[in-house]
Every structure is written in C-alpha cells, then in structure tokens.
Design a protein around this motif. Structure first.
Motif, PDB file in Angstrom:
ATOM      1  N   GLY A  73      83.988 103.461  33.308  1.00 17.45           N
ATOM      2  CA  GLY A  73      85.387 103.561  33.696  1.00 17.45           C
ATOM      3  C   GLY A  73      86.160 102.332  33.314  1.00 17.45           C
ATOM      4  O   GLY A  73      85.671 101.474  32.578  1.00 17.45           O
ATOM      5  N   ALA A  74      87.361 102.280  33.833  1.00 23.45           N
ATOM      6  CA  ALA A  74      88.318 101.314  33.328  1.00 23.45           C
ATOM      7  C   ALA A  74      88.157  99.928  33.931  1.00 23.45           C
ATOM      8  O   ALA A  74      88.156  98.928  33.217  1.00 23.45           O
ATOM      9  N   LYS A  86      85.544  98.756  41.260  1.00 24.85           N
ATOM     10  CA  LYS A  86      84.174  99.161  41.585  1.00 24.85           C
ATOM     11  C   LYS A  86      83.236  98.013  41.922  1.00 24.85           C
ATOM     12  O   LYS A  86      82.045  98.226  42.117  1.00 24.85           O
ATOM     13  N   GLY A 123      81.445 101.629  29.778  1.00 25.39           N
ATOM     14  CA  GLY A 123      82.904 101.705  29.879  1.00 25.39           C
ATOM     15  C   GLY A 123      83.516 100.321  29.751  1.00 25.39           C
ATOM     16  O   GLY A 123      82.839  99.351  29.384  1.00 25.39           O
ATOM     17  N   ALA A 124      84.811 100.219  30.074  1.00 18.52           N
ATOM     18  CA  ALA A 124      85.481  98.929  29.944  1.00 18.52           C
ATOM     19  C   ALA A 124      84.917  97.909  30.934  1.00 18.52           C
ATOM     20  O   ALA A 124      84.964  96.709  30.687  1.00 18.52           O
ATOM     21  N   TYR A 138      82.575  95.035  29.584  1.00 15.21           N
ATOM     22  CA  TYR A 138      83.008  93.858  28.812  1.00 15.21           C
ATOM     23  C   TYR A 138      83.196  92.640  29.710  1.00 15.21           C
ATOM     24  O   TYR A 138      82.933  91.518  29.298  1.00 15.21           O
ATOM     25  N   GLY A 161      86.205  97.210  22.162  1.00 13.86           N
ATOM     26  CA  GLY A 161      85.199  98.233  22.427  1.00 13.86           C
ATOM     27  C   GLY A 161      85.851  99.478  23.011  1.00 13.86           C
ATOM     28  O   GLY A 161      86.706  99.382  23.892  1.00 13.86           O
ATOM     29  N   GLY A 204      82.200 107.290  36.312  1.00 10.80           N
ATOM     30  CA  GLY A 204      82.969 106.556  35.308  1.00 10.80           C
ATOM     31  C   GLY A 204      82.459 106.780  33.896  1.00 10.80           C
ATOM     32  O   GLY A 204      81.284 106.590  33.608  1.00 10.80           O
ATOM     33  N   PRO A 205      83.357 107.214  32.984  1.00  8.20           N
ATOM     34  CA  PRO A 205      82.963 107.470  31.597  1.00  8.20           C
ATOM     35  C   PRO A 205      82.562 106.192  30.854  1.00  8.20           C
ATOM     36  O   PRO A 205      82.996 105.103  31.186  1.00  8.20           O
ATOM     37  N   GLY A 250      83.248 105.465  27.777  1.00  6.22           N
ATOM     38  CA  GLY A 250      84.223 105.060  26.766  1.00  6.22           C
ATOM     39  C   GLY A 250      85.529 105.787  27.000  1.00  6.22           C
ATOM     40  O   GLY A 250      85.689 106.490  28.002  1.00  6.22           O
ATOM     41  N   ILE A 251      86.454 105.612  26.038  1.00  6.93           N
ATOM     42  CA  ILE A 251      87.743 106.306  26.158  1.00  6.93           C
ATOM     43  C   ILE A 251      87.514 107.758  25.730  1.00  6.93           C
ATOM     44  O   ILE A 251      87.885 108.187  24.648  1.00  6.93           O
ATOM     45  N   GLU A 268      88.699 110.507  26.491  1.00  9.89           N
ATOM     46  CA  GLU A 268      89.833 111.418  26.287  1.00  9.89           C
ATOM     47  C   GLU A 268      90.077 111.624  24.794  1.00  9.89           C
ATOM     48  O   GLU A 268      90.637 112.635  24.379  1.00  9.89           O
ATOM     49  N   GLY A 277      83.789 111.214  40.650  1.00  2.00           N
ATOM     50  CA  GLY A 277      84.830 110.467  39.930  1.00  2.00           C
ATOM     51  C   GLY A 277      85.636 111.404  39.075  1.00  2.00           C
ATOM     52  O   GLY A 277      85.069 112.164  38.290  1.00  2.00           O
ATOM     53  N   GLY A 278      86.961 111.370  39.233  1.00  2.00           N
ATOM     54  CA  GLY A 278      87.840 112.328  38.569  1.00  2.00           C
ATOM     55  C   GLY A 278      87.579 112.429  37.086  1.00  2.00           C
ATOM     56  O   GLY A 278      87.428 113.532  36.538  1.00  2.00           O
ATOM     57  N   ASP A 279      87.501 111.281  36.397  1.00  2.00           N
ATOM     58  CA  ASP A 279      87.374 111.316  34.944  1.00  2.00           C
ATOM     59  C   ASP A 279      85.966 111.682  34.496  1.00  2.00           C
ATOM     60  O   ASP A 279      85.789 112.405  33.521  1.00  2.00           O
ATOM     61  N   SER A 280      84.972 111.193  35.207  1.00  2.00           N
ATOM     62  CA  SER A 280      83.593 111.547  34.830  1.00  2.00           C
ATOM     63  C   SER A 280      83.363 113.042  35.022  1.00  2.00           C
ATOM     64  O   SER A 280      82.737 113.697  34.192  1.00  2.00           O
TER      65      SER A 280
END
Ligand code: ADP
Ligand code: MG
Length: 401
Positions: free
Chosen positions: A200-201, A206, A224-225, A228, A297, A322-323, A325-326, A328, A357-360
């Motif tokens: 995720g972002a 988190k 995910g982000a 980094y 990344g 949480g994904p 990567g991006i 989408e 998680g909404g995006d995952s």
C-alpha cells in the motif's frame, strides 16, 4: 482454539414484528455513470437482512457514504444503493430522505413486518462523526432493537456505532460475527507458519500494525510504497520513490526489533521502476534492491515475486493487506496479481488466507480470485486495528453474550 466471540448475537433478540435498526457498511464505490461498481458490501449484509426478513422484523438500515462533512449533499446520497440492494434481496427497498427526524419516523411508521427501509446517509449530520449521544438516541428512537453489522465502521467511535447500543437492546450481526471470528482466530491461534503480506501507499497508516505483527508472525513481507521507507532506513538508495522521511527512524527501530525477535522481515530484492509514471512502456526492472536517482519504484520486481511464491505456498495462515504496486495501472500490477494467484493456490491447498483492505480486496476481485480465498474482510482499517490489538468502539459498545 481462539476464544469465541463473546458479544451477544442478534439472533437472541425477539425481533418478530419489531422495528430493528441495522447499522450496515454500504460505503460502496460508484462507476462514472453513478452505478455501484462493487457490491461486495451489499452482499456481505444479506445473511443478516435475510434472517431478519424471515423473522418478520421491520428492517431499518442506516449507513454512511463518503465524506459529506456533516452536510446533506446529493453526491453522497445512499439512494443509488436502493436498486442493487432490492435486486439482491429480491424485494422492494423503501428509502427515507433523512436518517432521523420526521422523514425517517414517517417512513418507519408505514412499514409492515418483513419490509426493508434504507435511511439517508448518516454523515449528512455532523453529530454522527462527533459521536454525539443525543444523535444516537434519536436514531435509537426509530426502533425496538439494534443490530451492528457494519464491520468496516466499528473502528470509528461514531454515534451509529458507539451511541445507539446504550439506548436499545443490541446484538452483533452475522457479518460482524464472521469477521471477528476469522480475525480472532488469526490473532490468537494462527496455524503456523503465519505470514503477513503488507503493502500500500503509506507507512504512517500501518506502522502501528507492523509493530504488532513482528510480535505475532513468522514472516512479514513489506511491499508497495511502504517498502521504500524501510529500504531507506537500511541505508539503501530509493531514487524518487515515494517515501516518508519522518518515519525512517521508526522503521529502523522496527527492523532491529524484528532482527532481535528472529522474525524474517522481508523487503523487495528488486523493483519495477519508471521515470514518469504516465509512461509505463518505459518501465524497467532493477538488478538489485536499490533504485537510481530520477527513477521511482512502482511494483515489486520478478525476483521478489519468485522468492515470495514458495513462502506463500508454505504458510498455513496468511493475512494480506495492501497492494505490492500501483496495481490500478495494468503495467504495474504484476506483483500484486502474482501474490493474489499464489494465495489463491495456498487457500485451495488448505491454508487460511484472509485479505483485508479496500484496494487489496479490489485487486483480488479484479483478478477474479476472491472466491478462492478463505475470507475477504469488508473492513480495511477495522481489520488492521483489530489485529493490532486496539479495542473497536463499535464492538465494545455491544453487550456481552
Ligand atoms: P488497502 O486499501 O488495501 O489497505 P492502501 O490504501 O494502503 O491499501 O494502499 C493502496 C494504494 O497504494 C494504491 O492506490 C496503490 O496505487 C498504492 N501503491 C502501492 N504501491 C505503490 C508504489 N510503489 N508507489 C506509489 N503508490 C503505491
Ligand atoms: Mg486503500
């Protein structure tokens, strides 16, 4: 065995012919034509609603949608939910233009046993998010019983989660019970090896749960982000990737705590990188885990995914939030989809796989793999807070069994 949920079940309430206020999570996404684009949350509420309808209760639904900031705003009306809900229930669903006051009371007074009524967005009243007891009392005045079934909202101390149970005999709905039972099992008694996949972002969202996970899991992968900031904390170059400088020190602490506890905390060993996110055709894979200046990344790399797959296969319990990567953008979705495929196989082979998680969840659904997972949580924030060990106000407010 994990301790069973000790909250009173809604099935113990004598609801026949009674008015039952049900807090549901209908915070659903819409497509550009204003149609509900993912009805998972509507479907999630069906077992509770069907039970109440079969019991000949008068079913009054309340929910929030988006962030209208305490003002009525047609953009956030729940009215577009009526049709898809009615289709799923195979019966008419009435709608009231307000969730309290005379409009709501009039609509309720017209109900017959077995009827379903949806009330307008709770957040059109600022009192909802202010956790105002008086507003809780107004909501409660519409009904004889209260059922909490909005798992995705119980981590918020709002009037419809925390302030209704003091005024009405209340119980936990079927979805809430299911969610809590799965998460409780993972938290208290996971079959090992237990692996968590986070992405995720933002690290800042988190960090609390990461701290909790390094005390619970055998393996923690961070992609995910979020990754980094952790790589930066290890002194690695991450180019122009999205990092949160204020969280580097805390990330360092987490890395050393994980090392002390001999938890394997795994970060990506390679990345998919681009200079301009809008030009996916220019993306390339790094050799190692560093990212050159001017590049960012956008996904985990193929070596990272290849290393993850056998671990996911070996794990007997997996929680994913949480994904990677991006996702989408299709060009940056390989890591996320690869994880989804590996997890669907683990689940088929008997591992307990829970995705929250909404995006995952959107990524798993898009990949057509939702049906293979052991459980898809309808609440992102709520599932993380539960696993972190934070008491959920909307659950706390319910009477014990
Ligand atoms: P969830 O809803 O599953 O809890 P989050 O909301 O925390 O997940 O994060 C999802 C977002 O993270 C997605 O919009 C995705 O594009 C973003 N994201 C993932 N990896 C990266 C990355 N490498 N750089 C920027 N954003 C990322
Ligand atoms: Mg999200």
């Amino acid at each position: 065995m994990a301790a069973p949920l000790k909250k009173k079940s809604f099935k113990s309430l004598p609801v026949q012919n009674k008015r039952v206020l049900v807090r549901v999570d209908y915070n659903v996404p819409f497509d550009k034509n204003g149609n509900v684009s993912d009805d998972s949350r509507l479907r999630g509420s069906l077992p509770t609603l069907q039970y109440l309808i079969d019991q000949k209760a008068k079913v009054i639904l309340c929910a929030h949608l988006g962030r209208p900031k305490g003002q009525p705003n047609p953009k956030y009306s729940l009215k577009p939910v009526v049709k898809p809900l009615s289709d799923l229930l195979k019966r008419p669903v009435a709608f009231a233009d307000d969730c309290v006051g005379s409009k709501a009371a009039d609509a309720v007074s017209k109900m017959k046993p077995g009827d379903v009524l949806l009330l307008e967005n709770l957040r059109f009243h600022a009192e909802e998010e202010k956790n105002d007891p008086e507003f809780g009392k107004q909501l409660a005045s519409l009904a004889d019983y209260f059922v909490q079934d909005a798992f995705g909202a119980v981590h918020r101390a709002h009037a419809s989660t925390a302030q209704v149970p003091p005024f009405l005999p209340s119980g936990a709905g079927d979805l809430l019970e299911k969610e809590l039972n799965f998460l409780q099992k993972i938290k208290a008694d996971p079959v090992r090896p237990y692996m968590v996949v986070l992405g995720g972002a933002k690290v800042s969202d988190k960090l609390g749960v990461v701290k909790a996970f390094i005390k619970q899991v055998d393996t923690l992968f961070i992609g995910g982000a979020m990754a980094y900031t952790f790589l930066k904390a290890q002194g690695k170059e991450v180019g122009d990737s999205r990092i949160e400088p204020d969280f580097i020190d805390l990330s360092k602490e987490i890395l050393s705590e994980a090392a002390k506890r001999k938890i394997s905390l795994i970060l990506p060993q390679d990345h998919l990188i681009v200079q301009d996110i809008e030009k996916p055709e220019t993306a390339k894979t790094t050799d190692g885990d560093t990212i050159p200046a001017g590049w960012k990344g956008v996904d985990i790399g193929p070596k990272t995914l290849a290393a993850l797959q056998p671990m996911l296969k070996k794990a007997k319990t997996v929680f994913w939030n949480g994904p990677a990567g991006i996702f989408e953008m299709p060009a940056y979705s390989k890591g996320t989809n690869g994880i989804a495929v590996a997890l669907s196989q683990s689940a088929k082979e008997g591992a307990m796989v829970v995705v929250g998680g909404g995006d995952s969840v959107a990524a798993v659904t898009q990949a057509g793999l939702a049906k293979d997972m052991t459980f898809i949580s309808t609440g992102g924030g709520a599932s993380l807070e539960f696993l972190e060990g934070i008491e959920l106000p909307g659950v706390k407010a319910l009477p014990d069994a």
